[in-house]
Motif scaffolding. Sequence first.
Motif, PDB file in Angstrom:
ATOM      1  N   GLU A   1      19.317 -13.936  11.510  1.00 27.15           N
ATOM      2  CA  GLU A   1      18.952 -15.041  12.260  1.00 27.15           C
ATOM      3  C   GLU A   1      18.007 -16.006  11.519  1.00 27.15           C
TER       4      GLU A   1
ATOM      5  N   CYS B   1      26.170  -3.852   6.070  1.00 26.74           N
ATOM      6  CA  CYS B   1      24.890  -4.493   6.453  1.00 26.74           C
ATOM      7  C   CYS B   1      23.852  -3.559   6.402  1.00 26.74           C
TER       8      CYS B   1
ATOM      9  N   ALA C   1      26.033 -10.364   9.200  1.00 30.21           N
ATOM     10  CA  ALA C   1      26.188 -11.763   9.919  1.00 30.21           C
ATOM     11  C   ALA C   1      25.659 -11.711  11.507  1.00 30.21           C
ATOM     12  N   GLN C   2      25.504 -10.540  12.049  1.00 28.24           N
ATOM     13  CA  GLN C   2      25.214 -10.290  13.255  1.00 28.24           C
ATOM     14  C   GLN C   2      23.772  -9.775  13.289  1.00 28.24           C
ATOM     15  N   ALA C   3      22.990  -9.949  12.263  1.00 34.08           N
ATOM     16  CA  ALA C   3      21.600  -9.719  11.987  1.00 34.08           C
ATOM     17  C   ALA C   3      20.866 -10.661  11.505  1.00 34.08           C
TER      18      ALA C   3
ATOM     19  N   ARG D   1      22.868 -20.182  17.688  1.00 30.99           N
ATOM     20  CA  ARG D   1      22.246 -19.564  19.059  1.00 30.99           C
ATOM     21  C   ARG D   1      21.262 -20.174  19.604  1.00 30.99           C
TER      22      ARG D   1
ATOM     23  N   GLN E   1      26.641 -19.418  12.880  1.00 32.51           N
ATOM     24  CA  GLN E   1      26.913 -19.240  14.449  1.00 32.51           C
ATOM     25  C   GLN E   1      25.806 -19.619  15.015  1.00 32.51           C
TER      26      GLN E   1
ATOM     27  N   ASP F   1      25.981 -15.721   7.774  1.00 31.51           N
ATOM     28  CA  ASP F   1      26.887 -14.780   7.056  1.00 31.51           C
ATOM     29  C   ASP F   1      26.509 -14.784   5.696  1.00 31.51           C
TER      30      ASP F   1
ATOM     31  N   LEU G   1      22.956 -17.585  13.442  1.00 28.31           N
ATOM     32  CA  LEU G   1      23.143 -16.441  12.631  1.00 28.31           C
ATOM     33  C   LEU G   1      24.075 -16.539  11.422  1.00 28.31           C
TER      34      LEU G   1
ATOM     35  N   SER H   1      31.493  -8.734   4.450  1.00 30.92           N
ATOM     36  CA  SER H   1      30.869  -9.171   5.565  1.00 30.92           C
ATOM     37  C   SER H   1      31.198  -8.076   6.881  1.00 30.92           C
ATOM     38  N   SER H   2      31.697  -6.997   6.852  1.00 30.15           N
ATOM     39  CA  SER H   2      31.753  -6.013   7.585  1.00 30.15           C
ATOM     40  C   SER H   2      30.427  -5.168   8.093  1.00 30.15           C
ATOM     41  N   LYS H   3      30.718  -4.600   8.956  1.00 29.15           N
ATOM     42  CA  LYS H   3      29.210  -3.994   9.384  1.00 29.15           C
ATOM     43  C   LYS H   3      28.923  -2.736   8.455  1.00 29.15           C
TER      44      LYS H   3
END
Length: 290
Positions: free
Chosen positions: A194, A258, A190-192, A217, A215, A231, A229, A253-255
């Motif tokens: 875009e 990923c 989710a943080q990667a 941006r 999310q 998920d 972003l 969805s945890s790191k």
Amino acid sequence: MATPSLLHDWLIPDWPAPAQVRAMCTTRNGGVSAAPHDSLNLGLGTQDAPQAVAANWQRLQAALQAMQPDGQPVHPVRLRQIHGTAVLPIERATPDQQAADASTTSAAGVACVVMAADCLPVLLTNRAGTRVAAAHAGWRGLAGGVLENVLQSFLAQTIAGKAMTAIESEAKNAGNAETVMAWIGPGIGAQAFEVGPEVRAAFVAHDPAAAQHFQARPGKASCGGDKYLADLAALARQRLRAAGVTSIHGNDSSKAWCTVANASRFFSYRRDHRVLGGSGRMAALIWRCG
């Protein structure tokens, strides 16, 4: 069960699958390929040396056979994935490289296979262990309904041969898919991931609740406007739950799941292609023992 030396750091799903169902997902480790495909690249369409990919498949085949209770070979049927929603029913005689992004079978010893390097591999079985399936779920396939299409293959088996009254009764409960469980493998986190507003719009058009998995941006118009972003794993879980699947396992969805964030364990096309000129592919497989 396969020995640790064969499995390396590959993933074996932790889920309540029936005893006759086997599943696994490889990582980038345990093969012979050179950088940037190091080392267990299983992607036929990559720029890796064909002999290295073939050797990697031989290693995987040995691990599959070791997981068989009777030691019999497992026959994987490999797809030509096109980021679509088609589901291919497979048997032992099904040729490789047919265009589809999911496969399903009730035949013993035949493995459904999907390749991934950021997109989600999703493995499914019914509680009776009579049918298995694998889906390649990138955002296009996921938004287009590849998981819902796979679930229909389980429903079709459930109602086959029943009287019309039984079929009608089953159809009333078709949306709950209570007899199917799913395991979601590693994918872009989710943080990667875009994406542009068109990706968000595709999911929200199907279900407004999907908005919670994006999310914002804010960006400059000169750089293409606003971005989000996304998920992807949460979107997959949402689609499965909406279809009635309540037993969902794997990627939370945890790191740790990923592909972008874990370069020593997972291939990532988005991370590696621009910098290194290429990336390998991992394989997720599911099959029934004989």
